[in-house]
Each structure stands twice: as C-alpha cells, then as structure tokens.
Design a protein around this motif. Structure first.
Motif, PDB file in Angstrom:
ATOM      1  N   SER A  74     -20.038 -40.919   3.959  1.00  0.00           N
ATOM      2  CA  SER A  74     -19.499 -41.709   2.858  1.00  0.00           C
ATOM      3  C   SER A  74     -18.377 -40.956   2.144  1.00  0.00           C
ATOM      4  O   SER A  74     -17.332 -41.522   1.819  1.00  0.00           O
ATOM      5  N   LEU A  75     -18.591 -39.693   1.896  1.00  0.00           N
ATOM      6  CA  LEU A  75     -17.560 -38.879   1.245  1.00  0.00           C
ATOM      7  C   LEU A  75     -16.320 -38.752   2.126  1.00  0.00           C
ATOM      8  O   LEU A  75     -15.190 -38.801   1.632  1.00  0.00           O
ATOM      9  N   LEU A  76     -16.534 -38.611   3.419  1.00  0.00           N
ATOM     10  CA  LEU A  76     -15.412 -38.522   4.354  1.00  0.00           C
ATOM     11  C   LEU A  76     -14.564 -39.780   4.285  1.00  0.00           C
ATOM     12  O   LEU A  76     -13.337 -39.719   4.202  1.00  0.00           O
ATOM     13  N   LEU A  77     -15.210 -40.931   4.305  1.00  0.00           N
ATOM     14  CA  LEU A  77     -14.481 -42.195   4.238  1.00  0.00           C
ATOM     15  C   LEU A  77     -13.748 -42.349   2.906  1.00  0.00           C
ATOM     16  O   LEU A  77     -12.626 -42.833   2.862  1.00  0.00           O
ATOM     17  N   THR A  78     -14.377 -41.931   1.836  1.00  0.00           N
ATOM     18  CA  THR A  78     -13.778 -42.046   0.512  1.00  0.00           C
ATOM     19  C   THR A  78     -12.453 -41.292   0.437  1.00  0.00           C
ATOM     20  O   THR A  78     -11.493 -41.778  -0.146  1.00  0.00           O
ATOM     21  N   PHE A  79     -12.394 -40.131   1.051  1.00  0.00           N
ATOM     22  CA  PHE A  79     -11.182 -39.322   0.965  1.00  0.00           C
ATOM     23  C   PHE A  79     -10.232 -39.517   2.139  1.00  0.00           C
ATOM     24  O   PHE A  79      -9.031 -39.340   2.002  1.00  0.00           O
ATOM     25  N   ALA A  80     -10.731 -39.895   3.293  1.00  0.00           N
ATOM     26  CA  ALA A  80      -9.887 -40.017   4.472  1.00  0.00           C
ATOM     27  C   ALA A  80      -9.145 -41.345   4.529  1.00  0.00           C
ATOM     28  O   ALA A  80      -7.987 -41.395   4.926  1.00  0.00           O
ATOM     29  N   LEU A  81      -9.769 -42.442   4.156  1.00  0.00           N
ATOM     30  CA  LEU A  81      -9.128 -43.752   4.292  1.00  0.00           C
ATOM     31  C   LEU A  81      -7.857 -43.890   3.451  1.00  0.00           C
ATOM     32  O   LEU A  81      -6.853 -44.381   3.954  1.00  0.00           O
ATOM     33  N   PRO A  82      -7.849 -43.488   2.183  1.00  0.00           N
ATOM     34  CA  PRO A  82      -6.579 -43.585   1.450  1.00  0.00           C
ATOM     35  C   PRO A  82      -5.468 -42.753   2.093  1.00  0.00           C
ATOM     36  O   PRO A  82      -4.316 -43.174   2.120  1.00  0.00           O
ATOM     37  N   ALA A  83      -5.805 -41.611   2.644  1.00  0.00           N
ATOM     38  CA  ALA A  83      -4.801 -40.781   3.308  1.00  0.00           C
ATOM     39  C   ALA A  83      -4.270 -41.489   4.546  1.00  0.00           C
ATOM     40  O   ALA A  83      -3.076 -41.450   4.831  1.00  0.00           O
ATOM     41  N   GLN A 121      -1.807 -44.250   3.601  1.00  0.00           N
ATOM     42  CA  GLN A 121      -0.504 -43.754   3.202  1.00  0.00           C
ATOM     43  C   GLN A 121       0.350 -43.375   4.403  1.00  0.00           C
ATOM     44  O   GLN A 121       1.561 -43.350   4.323  1.00  0.00           O
ATOM     45  N   ASP A 122      -0.285 -43.066   5.532  1.00  0.00           N
ATOM     46  CA  ASP A 122       0.443 -42.658   6.718  1.00  0.00           C
ATOM     47  C   ASP A 122       0.934 -43.839   7.545  1.00  0.00           C
ATOM     48  O   ASP A 122       1.653 -43.663   8.515  1.00  0.00           O
ATOM     49  N   MET A 123       0.548 -45.049   7.186  1.00  0.00           N
ATOM     50  CA  MET A 123       0.964 -46.225   7.937  1.00  0.00           C
ATOM     51  C   MET A 123       2.458 -46.456   7.754  1.00  0.00           C
ATOM     52  O   MET A 123       3.013 -46.222   6.685  1.00  0.00           O
ATOM     53  N   ALA A 124       3.088 -46.924   8.811  1.00  0.00           N
ATOM     54  CA  ALA A 124       4.519 -47.218   8.747  1.00  0.00           C
ATOM     55  C   ALA A 124       4.745 -48.420   7.842  1.00  0.00           C
ATOM     56  O   ALA A 124       3.929 -49.335   7.797  1.00  0.00           O
ATOM     57  N   PRO A 125       5.845 -48.422   7.113  1.00  0.00           N
ATOM     58  CA  PRO A 125       6.156 -49.576   6.260  1.00  0.00           C
ATOM     59  C   PRO A 125       6.339 -50.837   7.107  1.00  0.00           C
ATOM     60  O   PRO A 125       6.729 -50.772   8.270  1.00  0.00           O
ATOM     61  N   ASP A 153       6.500 -49.605  -1.956  1.00  0.00           N
ATOM     62  CA  ASP A 153       6.508 -48.429  -1.077  1.00  0.00           C
ATOM     63  C   ASP A 153       5.912 -48.706   0.302  1.00  0.00           C
ATOM     64  O   ASP A 153       5.819 -47.808   1.133  1.00  0.00           O
ATOM     65  N   GLN A 154       5.547 -49.953   0.567  1.00  0.00           N
ATOM     66  CA  GLN A 154       4.942 -50.311   1.849  1.00  0.00           C
ATOM     67  C   GLN A 154       5.824 -51.209   2.693  1.00  0.00           C
ATOM     68  O   GLN A 154       5.389 -51.704   3.729  1.00  0.00           O
ATOM     69  N   VAL A 155       7.065 -51.435   2.252  1.00  0.00           N
ATOM     70  CA  VAL A 155       7.962 -52.324   2.991  1.00  0.00           C
ATOM     71  C   VAL A 155       9.266 -51.621   3.329  1.00  0.00           C
ATOM     72  O   VAL A 155       9.659 -50.652   2.688  1.00  0.00           O
ATOM     73  N   SER A 156       9.912 -52.136   4.360  1.00  0.00           N
ATOM     74  CA  SER A 156      11.250 -51.659   4.733  1.00  0.00           C
ATOM     75  C   SER A 156      12.100 -52.881   5.053  1.00  0.00           C
ATOM     76  O   SER A 156      11.597 -53.985   5.205  1.00  0.00           O
ATOM     77  N   PHE A 157      13.401 -52.631   5.206  1.00  0.00           N
ATOM     78  CA  PHE A 157      14.354 -53.727   5.415  1.00  0.00           C
ATOM     79  C   PHE A 157      15.343 -53.400   6.509  1.00  0.00           C
ATOM     80  O   PHE A 157      15.574 -52.290   6.835  1.00  0.00           O
TER      81      PHE A 157
END
Length: 88
Positions: free
Chosen positions: A11-20, A23-27, A84-88
């Motif tokens: 549970s702790l791993l998911l709490t801290f890993a998922l937001p990271a 953030q690494d996803m391409a826009p 911050d999640q979009v590009s053009f």
C-alpha cells in the motif's frame, strides 16, 4: 502478521510510486489525440473530449492551452488542471 505487513508495504509503495509514474507520462497532444485519450485529462469527460475534437476539426489546431477556451465548457480553471499534461 506477516501478510498484514506485506499488505501495508504494498500500500505504501503504491501511494508513493503511482504519482511518480503519472508525472513521467508523456503529455497528450491535443491536436492529434482522439476523444478517448483526451478523456484522461482532468476535468475532461466524454462530452468535452468530443467537443475538443470537433472544434479542432472545424477551426484548426490549438496553439496553446489557453486556446482551448474556444471549446464551450472549458475555462481557465479547467485548463489550469491539465496545462502541464498537454502539448501542441
């Protein structure tokens, strides 16, 4: 007790890993994305996603996030949620 410890650690791993990971996803390129992909943006549901596609097809590409106010129902607050999640 060991099972409880493993569950807590996971549970702790998911709490801290998922937001990271998020953030690494391409826009998302709003000028090429289909409605389904656009729905991944915060504040954009099925109707707004389709409206983005229709506006883009009718009036040309978006040049910036602020340009997206051309779409009915998308204002500054919505844009600030996905800027911050979009590009053009």
């Amino acid at each position: 007790m060991q099972g409880l410890f493993k569950a807590l650690a996971f549970s702790l791993l998911l709490t801290f890993a998922l937001p990271a990971l998020a953030q690494d996803m391409a826009p998302i390129d709003v000028n090429t994305a289909d409605a389904e992909l656009l729905q991944e943006l915060p504040g954009i549901g099925e109707t707004r996603a389709q409206a983005i596609v229709e506006e883009r097809e009718a009036n040309g590409p978006f040049e910036s996030a602020d340009d997206m106010t051309r779409v009915s129902g998308i204002g500054a607050t919505t844009i600030d949620g996905f800027r911050d999640q979009v590009s053009f």
